[in-house]
Design a protein around this motif. Structure first.
Motif, PDB file in Angstrom:
ATOM      1  N   LEU A 122       7.137  21.252 -12.372  1.00  0.00           N
ATOM      2  CA  LEU A 122       7.909  20.311 -11.550  1.00  0.00           C
ATOM      3  C   LEU A 122       8.852  21.039 -10.596  1.00  0.00           C
ATOM      4  O   LEU A 122       9.648  20.426  -9.894  1.00  0.00           O
ATOM      5  N   GLU A 123       8.776  22.385 -10.571  1.00  0.00           N
ATOM      6  CA  GLU A 123       9.686  23.153  -9.718  1.00  0.00           C
ATOM      7  C   GLU A 123       9.501  22.758  -8.250  1.00  0.00           C
ATOM      8  O   GLU A 123       8.384  22.577  -7.787  1.00  0.00           O
ATOM      9  N   GLY A 124      10.627  22.702  -7.571  1.00  0.00           N
ATOM     10  CA  GLY A 124      10.568  22.453  -6.133  1.00  0.00           C
ATOM     11  C   GLY A 124      10.648  20.982  -5.765  1.00  0.00           C
ATOM     12  O   GLY A 124      11.012  20.644  -4.655  1.00  0.00           O
ATOM     13  N   ALA A 125      10.310  20.106  -6.714  1.00  0.00           N
ATOM     14  CA  ALA A 125      10.376  18.672  -6.420  1.00  0.00           C
ATOM     15  C   ALA A 125      11.727  18.139  -6.875  1.00  0.00           C
ATOM     16  O   ALA A 125      12.245  18.557  -7.915  1.00  0.00           O
ATOM     17  N   ALA A 126      12.298  17.243  -6.084  1.00  0.00           N
ATOM     18  CA  ALA A 126      13.526  16.593  -6.524  1.00  0.00           C
ATOM     19  C   ALA A 126      13.191  15.751  -7.756  1.00  0.00           C
ATOM     20  O   ALA A 126      12.069  15.262  -7.901  1.00  0.00           O
ATOM     21  N   GLU A 127      14.174  15.593  -8.629  1.00  0.00           N
ATOM     22  CA  GLU A 127      13.919  14.866  -9.870  1.00  0.00           C
ATOM     23  C   GLU A 127      13.789  13.365  -9.622  1.00  0.00           C
ATOM     24  O   GLU A 127      14.645  12.756  -8.987  1.00  0.00           O
ATOM     25  N   ILE A 128      12.706  12.791 -10.112  1.00  0.00           N
ATOM     26  CA  ILE A 128      12.531  11.337 -10.011  1.00  0.00           C
ATOM     27  C   ILE A 128      13.001  10.730 -11.330  1.00  0.00           C
ATOM     28  O   ILE A 128      12.499  11.063 -12.402  1.00  0.00           O
ATOM     29  N   THR A 129      14.006   9.854 -11.247  1.00  0.00           N
ATOM     30  CA  THR A 129      14.577   9.310 -12.479  1.00  0.00           C
ATOM     31  C   THR A 129      13.940   7.978 -12.880  1.00  0.00           C
ATOM     32  O   THR A 129      14.030   7.566 -14.022  1.00  0.00           O
ATOM     33  N   GLY A 130      13.286   7.329 -11.928  1.00  0.00           N
ATOM     34  CA  GLY A 130      12.642   6.071 -12.278  1.00  0.00           C
ATOM     35  C   GLY A 130      11.937   5.467 -11.090  1.00  0.00           C
ATOM     36  O   GLY A 130      12.159   5.883  -9.948  1.00  0.00           O
ATOM     37  N   MET A 131      11.049   4.527 -11.366  1.00  0.00           N
ATOM     38  CA  MET A 131      10.367   3.824 -10.275  1.00  0.00           C
ATOM     39  C   MET A 131      10.462   2.327 -10.517  1.00  0.00           C
ATOM     40  O   MET A 131      10.642   1.893 -11.651  1.00  0.00           O
ATOM     41  N   ARG A 132      10.357   1.574  -9.456  1.00  0.00           N
ATOM     42  CA  ARG A 132      10.462   0.109  -9.561  1.00  0.00           C
ATOM     43  C   ARG A 132       9.768  -0.527  -8.377  1.00  0.00           C
ATOM     44  O   ARG A 132       9.588   0.127  -7.344  1.00  0.00           O
ATOM     45  N   PRO A 133       9.412  -1.799  -8.528  1.00  0.00           N
ATOM     46  CA  PRO A 133       8.869  -2.494  -7.356  1.00  0.00           C
ATOM     47  C   PRO A 133      10.000  -2.725  -6.364  1.00  0.00           C
ATOM     48  O   PRO A 133      11.160  -2.742  -6.774  1.00  0.00           O
ATOM     49  N   PRO A 134       9.703  -2.874  -5.083  1.00  0.00           N
ATOM     50  CA  PRO A 134      10.786  -3.104  -4.127  1.00  0.00           C
ATOM     51  C   PRO A 134      11.505  -4.410  -4.434  1.00  0.00           C
ATOM     52  O   PRO A 134      10.898  -5.333  -4.979  1.00  0.00           O
ATOM     53  N   GLU A 135      12.793  -4.457  -4.086  1.00  0.00           N
ATOM     54  CA  GLU A 135      13.516  -5.713  -4.268  1.00  0.00           C
ATOM     55  C   GLU A 135      12.868  -6.745  -3.363  1.00  0.00           C
ATOM     56  O   GLU A 135      12.647  -6.463  -2.182  1.00  0.00           O
ATOM     57  N   ALA A 136      12.550  -7.880  -3.954  1.00  0.00           N
ATOM     58  CA  ALA A 136      11.939  -8.902  -3.130  1.00  0.00           C
ATOM     59  C   ALA A 136      12.990  -9.387  -2.145  1.00  0.00           C
ATOM     60  O   ALA A 136      14.118  -9.672  -2.522  1.00  0.00           O
ATOM     61  N   GLY A 137      12.626  -9.434  -0.888  1.00  0.00           N
ATOM     62  CA  GLY A 137      13.551  -9.947   0.116  1.00  0.00           C
ATOM     63  C   GLY A 137      13.600 -11.455  -0.029  1.00  0.00           C
ATOM     64  O   GLY A 137      13.231 -12.006  -1.073  1.00  0.00           O
ATOM     65  N   LYS A 138      14.010 -12.112   1.003  1.00  0.00           N
ATOM     66  CA  LYS A 138      14.009 -13.572   0.976  1.00  0.00           C
ATOM     67  C   LYS A 138      12.560 -14.026   0.762  1.00  0.00           C
ATOM     68  O   LYS A 138      12.281 -14.964   0.058  1.00  0.00           O
ATOM     69  N   GLY A 139      11.662 -13.242   1.331  1.00  0.00           N
ATOM     70  CA  GLY A 139      10.251 -13.524   1.131  1.00  0.00           C
ATOM     71  C   GLY A 139       9.726 -14.538   2.110  1.00  0.00           C
ATOM     72  O   GLY A 139      10.475 -15.344   2.669  1.00  0.00           O
ATOM     73  N   ALA A 140       8.430 -14.484   2.324  1.00  0.00           N
ATOM     74  CA  ALA A 140       7.811 -15.407   3.256  1.00  0.00           C
ATOM     75  C   ALA A 140       7.729 -16.797   2.635  1.00  0.00           C
ATOM     76  O   ALA A 140       7.598 -16.941   1.429  1.00  0.00           O
ATOM     77  N   GLU A 141       7.811 -17.807   3.492  1.00  0.00           N
ATOM     78  CA  GLU A 141       7.535 -19.171   3.026  1.00  0.00           C
ATOM     79  C   GLU A 141       6.015 -19.281   2.970  1.00  0.00           C
ATOM     80  O   GLU A 141       5.350 -19.198   4.014  1.00  0.00           O
ATOM     81  N   MET A 142       5.453 -19.381   1.762  1.00  0.00           N
ATOM     82  CA  MET A 142       3.996 -19.345   1.639  1.00  0.00           C
ATOM     83  C   MET A 142       3.385 -20.710   1.939  1.00  0.00           C
ATOM     84  O   MET A 142       3.888 -21.744   1.499  1.00  0.00           O
ATOM     85  N   ILE A 143       2.300 -20.671   2.683  1.00  0.00           N
ATOM     86  CA  ILE A 143       1.574 -21.893   3.042  1.00  0.00           C
ATOM     87  C   ILE A 143       0.365 -21.985   2.126  1.00  0.00           C
ATOM     88  O   ILE A 143      -0.457 -21.068   2.089  1.00  0.00           O
ATOM     89  N   ASP A 144       0.281 -23.067   1.372  1.00  0.00           N
ATOM     90  CA  ASP A 144      -0.834 -23.225   0.442  1.00  0.00           C
ATOM     91  C   ASP A 144      -2.010 -23.916   1.110  1.00  0.00           C
ATOM     92  O   ASP A 144      -1.899 -24.433   2.218  1.00  0.00           O
ATOM     93  N   GLY A 145      -3.123 -23.937   0.375  1.00  0.00           N
ATOM     94  CA  GLY A 145      -4.295 -24.651   0.859  1.00  0.00           C
ATOM     95  C   GLY A 145      -5.357 -23.708   1.392  1.00  0.00           C
ATOM     96  O   GLY A 145      -5.160 -22.494   1.438  1.00  0.00           O
ATOM     97  N   ASP A 146      -6.498 -24.276   1.788  1.00  0.00           N
ATOM     98  CA  ASP A 146      -7.596 -23.455   2.290  1.00  0.00           C
ATOM     99  C   ASP A 146      -7.350 -23.088   3.757  1.00  0.00           C
ATOM    100  O   ASP A 146      -6.334 -23.485   4.350  1.00  0.00           O
ATOM    101  N   ALA A 147      -8.289 -22.323   4.314  1.00  0.00           N
ATOM    102  CA  ALA A 147      -8.107 -21.812   5.680  1.00  0.00           C
ATOM    103  C   ALA A 147      -7.846 -22.949   6.670  1.00  0.00           C
ATOM    104  O   ALA A 147      -7.014 -22.830   7.569  1.00  0.00           O
ATOM    105  N   ASN A 148      -8.548 -24.065   6.477  1.00  0.00           N
ATOM    106  CA  ASN A 148      -8.411 -25.194   7.395  1.00  0.00           C
ATOM    107  C   ASN A 148      -6.995 -25.783   7.327  1.00  0.00           C
ATOM    108  O   ASN A 148      -6.353 -26.027   8.352  1.00  0.00           O
ATOM    109  N   ALA A 149      -6.513 -25.947   6.083  1.00  0.00           N
ATOM    110  CA  ALA A 149      -5.173 -26.513   5.889  1.00  0.00           C
ATOM    111  C   ALA A 149      -4.111 -25.563   6.437  1.00  0.00           C
ATOM    112  O   ALA A 149      -3.136 -25.995   7.063  1.00  0.00           O
TER     113      ALA A 149
END
Lengths: 255, 325
Positions: A213-240
């Motif tokens: 691990l020499e030369g690499a900065a120490e990684i202390t943990g990983m996580r998914p990105p903080e969800a932002g406000k997020g997109a307003e999801m549109i449901d339904g099929d392609a037509n809808a």
């Protein structure tokens, strides 16, 4: 020129990424690893150089598990040699520094004029393999190249800046060039040729030191990105969805 | 010097680039946390006049040499090595860019400095420099520590506002001369190749229909063009489409392409990698269509729909045409 192309295996971003709660790192148990996309471009650029000027192309990779098919695919595309370095701890993930150390050890005999590597990999956390490899071998490095040509015993790399601006950089060999994109999209090879390579070609196997691990900065943990406000999801099929989008576009004054 | 922060100032054709200011803003925060000072390291040819634009730094070290006039990887590395030999800082920041990444790893490997990349934000806690790095196409955040006595950090945009560091002033200016023979550099800048300006300038187009890997194949781009025409916009794309040769580089949105601020950005089959989002500093409405519900673009989009882009495009085109009469 004799060209070496290191191939780094990285998580397939199409697959779901899970964090192992006990280690706080990526869960590699069921992770599918694929060759780094920019390394595929580096291989393509190497094959283009070989076709244009002669020489040989060797692909080299650390045995992080299930790497043979990719190596045989490279041979089927036109690589002359495939090298696999096996060693302790590679399957658990190797830092860019450790990868560069192991590649430098394998390539230090100086039988290569040029090393083409992807300018970065999707899982780099301690710099890129190509730039580190050049430093470890004591040879020059130019990254973000979208074209490489031979010229009078040297190479000229076309380096990419933002906004479509390019710069030609002349480089003495031996050198490492970090490839952002090959001159042409990576070639496709039919399965039958890969099968053929599997029957006829041989992968050279070498033993490498344990990955440190020499030369690499120490990684202390990983996580998914903080969800932002997020997109307003549109449901339904392609037509809808299309119907609702037209409404949105009208509301936003686009239509 | 032990608690100081240095920033490698990047210039392109005589202008300080935006990432340099992002790094000065980051560097200022780190230096403050450490109780050290912030130094801008400015390499170039005839660049001393730019020092006045680096007022966010406490001091500027200028290395002026004709061999450094345009970015020349090996010559720049020699000059930086000379500086670092005289005493290295606690943290040395480089941009995640075409010039920054050429230098950061080379310098770090020469001195055995550890490297962290691509860092978005930093904080100092108990004297330690902590960083947050964005990896796996934006799907994973890695937290880490930048070890001392000297650590190199490669910085991506997004964590700090460059405007905050765009202040004038009169920082203390030191001039240094390279001790190495820069003429011995093994790389040489030859010439720039200007971008093709014959195509439309997508940075000036308010409605962009942008296609990514999810478009599947070249033939499908025609459908996206038809939709763009119906909406009175233009087609743009993410990197894989340009690399495949399906659209010219002039249509590329992102780090190595254009930076756009459209009224409507319709992202079709684009995951929203950090490199792509660098080209989208702002928008009025961002609509993302991607079957991967975990695509990072959904974190920032205004609207999203996890439907197949190939099914959606013709239906949307038809309805847009109908709505326009």
């Amino acid at each position: 020129m004799n060209i070496a192309v290191p191939i780094k295996f990285v998580p397939d971003l199409v697959e779901e990424m899970e964090i192992d709660s006990s280690t706080g790192k990526l869960d590699r148990t069921f992770m599918r690893l694929v060759p780094n996309e920019l390394d595929e471009h580096a291989l393509e650029q190497a094959l283009i150089l070989k076709e244009r000027h002669g020489g040989t192309v060797a692909v080299i990779t650390l045995d992080t598990g299930d790497v043979d098919e990719a190596l045989f695919t490279a041979v089927a595309k036109g690589a002359d040699r495939a090298i696999k370095i096996a060693g302790e701890g590679y399957a658990e993930g190797v830092t860019s520094h450790a990868c560069a150390d192991l590649l430098a050890e394998a390539l230090k005999d100086g039988s290569f004029d040029l090393i083409l590597a992807g300018t970065q990999a999707v899982d780099d956390l301690d710099g890129s393999v190509g730039a580190l490899l050049a430093a470890k071998l004591g040879i020059p490095y130019v990254g973000y190249a979208t074209k490489v040509v031979e010229a009078g015993g040297k190479v000229v790399a076309t380096k990419e800046y933002p906004g479509g601006l390019l710069a030609e950089i002349e480089v003495s060999t031996p050198a490492v060039i970090g490839i952002q994109a090959a001159e042409k999209p990576p070639r496709y090879v039919v399965t039958s040729l890969v099968m053929d390579a599997m029957k006829k070609a041989k992968i050279d196997e070498a033993e490498g030191a344990a990955a440190g691990l020499e030369g690499a900065a120490e990684i202390t943990g990983m996580r998914p990105p903080e969800a932002g406000k997020g997109a307003e999801m549109i449901d339904g099929d392609a037509n809808a969805v299309a119907e609702k989008l037209v409404g949105i576009l009208k509301e936003k004054g686009v239509l | 010097m032990a608690q100081d922060v240095w920033v490698n100032i990047e210039t392109l054709r005589g202008e300080v680039t935006e990432i340099s200011y992002t790094m000065l803003a980051a560097g200022k925060a780190i230096a403050k946390g450490l109780g050290g000072s912030l130094r801008a390291v400015l390499l170039g040819g005839n660049v001393k006049g730019l020092a006045g634009k680096l007022g966010a730094a406490d001091s500027v070290t200028v290395v002026d040499h004709p061999a450094l006039a345009d970015f020349n990887p090996d010559a720049h590395l020699l000059a930086l090595t000379d500086l670092a030999k005289k005493g290295a800082p606690r943290a040395f920041l480089f941009g995640q860019t075409a010039s920054g990444t050429d230098l950061a790893c080379g310098l770090a490997a020469k001195f055995g400095f550890p490297v962290a990349s691509p860092c978005r934000t930093f904080k100092v806690e108990g004297g330690e420099i902590l960083f947050e790095a964005v990896t796996c196409g934006g799907k994973i955040i890695a937290d880490g520590k930048l070890p001392g006595p000297t650590g190199v950090a490669i910085v991506m945009p997004g964590g700090y506002k460059p405007e905050e560091a765009m202040v004038g002033g009169s920082p203390k200016v030191d001039e240094a001369s390279p001790e190495s023979d820069l003429g011995a550099a093994r790389t040489r800048f030859r010439a720039y190749i200007e971008p093709d300006t014959s195509d439309v300038d997508i940075s000036k187009i308010p409605i962009l229909i942008s296609v990514g890997r999810g478009i599947g194949q070249k033939e499908n781009i025609d459908a996206a063009k038809e939709l763009a025409a119906a909406l009175g916009g233009e087609v743009s794309s993410s990197r894989p489409i340009v690399d495949q040769g399906w659209l010219p580089t002039s249509r590329l949105v992102g780090k190595s392409g254009k930076s756009v601020k459209p009224k409507l950005y319709l992202a079709l089959g684009i995951s929203g990698s950090p490199e792509h989002m660098e080209g989208l500093p702002s928008w009025e409405t961002l609509v993302a269509i991607n079957t991967d519900q975990k695509a990072p673009i959904y974190d920032v989009a205004t609207f999203g729909a996890a439907v197949d882009v190939l099914e959606l495009i013709p239906k949307l085109t038809e309805k847009v045409k109908a709505a326009k009469g």
